[in-house]
Scaffold this motif. Structure first.
Motif, PDB file in Angstrom:
ATOM      1  N   SER A 213     114.624  36.352-127.491  1.00 21.92           N
ATOM      2  CA  SER A 213     113.737  36.925-128.405  1.00 21.92           C
ATOM      3  C   SER A 213     112.474  37.579-127.435  1.00 21.92           C
ATOM      4  N   HIS A 214     112.929  37.246-125.855  1.00 25.29           N
ATOM      5  CA  HIS A 214     111.364  37.608-125.005  1.00 25.29           C
ATOM      6  C   HIS A 214     111.331  39.042-124.716  1.00 25.29           C
ATOM      7  N   LEU A 215     110.631  39.577-124.858  1.00 17.69           N
ATOM      8  CA  LEU A 215     110.736  40.682-123.506  1.00 17.69           C
ATOM      9  C   LEU A 215     109.063  41.403-123.121  1.00 17.69           C
ATOM     10  N   GLU A 216     108.957  41.003-122.241  1.00 18.96           N
ATOM     11  CA  GLU A 216     107.259  41.585-121.054  1.00 18.96           C
ATOM     12  C   GLU A 216     106.875  42.897-122.110  1.00 18.96           C
ATOM     13  N   LYS A 217     105.887  41.842-122.181  1.00 20.31           N
ATOM     14  CA  LYS A 217     104.738  42.589-122.817  1.00 20.31           C
ATOM     15  C   LYS A 217     103.893  43.746-122.427  1.00 20.31           C
ATOM     16  N   VAL A 218     103.608  45.159-122.154  1.00 19.20           N
ATOM     17  CA  VAL A 218     103.136  45.758-121.213  1.00 19.20           C
ATOM     18  C   VAL A 218     101.740  45.958-122.002  1.00 19.20           C
ATOM     19  N   ALA A 219     100.672  45.994-121.382  1.00 22.18           N
ATOM     20  CA  ALA A 219      99.287  46.586-121.896  1.00 22.18           C
ATOM     21  C   ALA A 219      99.323  48.061-121.473  1.00 22.18           C
ATOM     22  N   ILE A 220      98.310  48.620-122.324  1.00 21.95           N
ATOM     23  CA  ILE A 220      97.654  50.111-121.991  1.00 21.95           C
ATOM     24  C   ILE A 220      96.195  49.685-121.247  1.00 21.95           C
ATOM     25  N   ARG A 221      95.911  50.804-120.438  1.00 22.24           N
ATOM     26  CA  ARG A 221      94.396  50.617-119.741  1.00 22.24           C
ATOM     27  C   ARG A 221      94.147  51.750-119.513  1.00 22.24           C
ATOM     28  N   ALA A 222      92.723  51.871-118.925  1.00 26.98           N
ATOM     29  CA  ALA A 222      92.255  53.155-118.408  1.00 26.98           C
ATOM     30  C   ALA A 222      91.540  53.076-117.405  1.00 26.98           C
TER      31      ALA A 222
END
Length: 395
Positions: A213-222
């Motif tokens: 169930s694990h999948l690396e989450k990705v963040a959005i940044r400016a």
């Protein structure tokens, strides 16, 4: 000093991980969005997917009429022809006999050359669940000898264009990344520490059966330079085969599940991105500071819009469907606002209503060529969903 040139603007490399999308206010243009409609063959519509045969009681609900440069879709059996309800006009409608290469040549091939020359591009596949979006984008998924999708055709032409004409004076590097947006979380499909996330839940009980169930989450940044950055993995590729390998690997991580409308329904929006970096050979040979030109081609396989009544979803599947429909509504709202004449356009367009529109904001806001392939079903049972898709295509 290494500089990045995006869309005619030189910037010092912000060292943003993964890929970045530049927002260049000086390059905001009134863009034209290309739209094509593709009709899926009847024999694999709705419940016939589960039965494995054609549903004899179902008949085509729409007919295509071609007249000059205009293609018209007309709903069968309607006494009144009402524009935007029972009749729709488009530049291109591709019927169920049309092969993907012809569709690609009509709407996407010119975009590839644009990307090689340094401008961004984004192509969406939009439509209800089970209407053929993933097949349009990826073909039958075979490594060789199968039916190619738009992604394979884009990659093939991209490498070919790099070996022609003015491109011969530049050195190219192509990178791929692959992310999905699932329930408003961005996940890196090429992450090494991710196991398979295929969901095998049914429409009846909504249960999920995952091997991991694990999948690396990705963040959005400016960034400080006005870019939208995501810290996803990028891999260098040198051939179409390598592009396809990463596509297949990422597909193994995507969220999919069975519903009454689609036995292999995508539960997320997937963005397969090809990033092209190029440098003048003269700069390299003469030891001058290298100006790297960077452009991105986003190939977006949107999750299908869903009717709760027809897909018969409950529990987890129902929550997924609600998230999908909400993000598609946000995308539709943004595109509709951008399509208005400048004087009628809202002063503020809210790209932050969904992760999808936020991530693609630089492209949607005028920094890229945009194309949408709207996939529809001929089935009478899907008439309302098809009409909704056609209305979106007309915006």
């Amino acid at each position: 000093m290494l500089a990045i040139k995006r869309q005619g603007k030189d910037e010092v490399d912000p060292a943003a991980g993964g890929g970045t999308f530049a927002i260049n206010p000086d390059f905001q243009l009134q863009q034209t969005i290309k739209v094509a409609v593709r009709i899926r063959p009847m024999q694999t519509d709705t419940d016939s997917v589960q039965k494995g045969k054609k549903n004899k009681s179902d008949k085509p609900a729409w007919v295509v009429e071609k007249s000059g440069a205009t293609d018209t879709l007309i709903q069968r059996g309607t006494a009144r022809k009402v524009q935007g309800k029972t009749i729709f006009h488009f530049d291109s409608v591709f019927d169920e006999d049309t092969q993907t290469p012809l569709l690609y040549k009509s709407i996407a091939r010119s975009m590839v050359k644009t990307v090689v020359y340094g401008k961004h591009a984004t192509l969406f596949a939009y439509g209800q669940t089970g209407s053929g979006k993933t097949f349009t984008m990826q073909g039958d998924g075979k490594r060789s000898g199968g039916q190619a999708g738009i992604i394979q055709l884009v990659a093939s032409d991209m490498f070919r264009f790099m070996r022609q004409g003015a491109s011969l004076s530049r050195e190219f590097v192509v990178k791929v990344s692959y992310i999905e947006i699932y329930n408003e979380s961005i996940r890196d499909l090429l992450s090494d520490d991710a196991g398979s996330t295929m969901s095998h839940g049914t429409g009846d009980n909504g249960k999920v059966n995952r091997r991991a169930s694990h999948l690396e989450k990705v963040a959005i940044r400016a960034t400080s330079t006005g870019e939208v950055a995501v810290n996803c993995i990028q891999n260098v590729v040198t051939s179409v085969d390598e592009v396809l390998e990463y596509l297949i690997a990422g597909n193994g991580q995507r969220k999919v599940a069975k519903t009454d409308m689609n036995s292999h329904s995508s539960r997320s929006h997937a963005i397969f991105r090809l990033t092209v970096e190029s440098t003048p050979k003269d700069d390299i040979e003469n030891g001058r500071d290298e100006i790297v030109r960077v452009s991105d081609f986003n190939l977006v396989d949107l999750a299908g819009s869903e009717s709760v009544k027809m897909s018969n979803t409950t529990g987890i599947r129902l929550r997924e469907g609600a998230s999908i429909n909400q993000s598609l509504l946000s995308l539709s709202t943004v595109i509709h606002s951008l399509s208005l004449p400048e004087k009628k356009r809202p002063k503020h367009i809210n790209y932050r209503d969904s992760k999808l529109t936020r991530l693609l904001q630089p492209h949607l806001s005028g920094n890229a060529e945009i194309a949408i392939v709207c996939c529809i079903s001929q089935s009478k049972a899907c008439t309302e969903e098809t009409r909704t898709t056609l209305k979106f295509a007309c915006e």
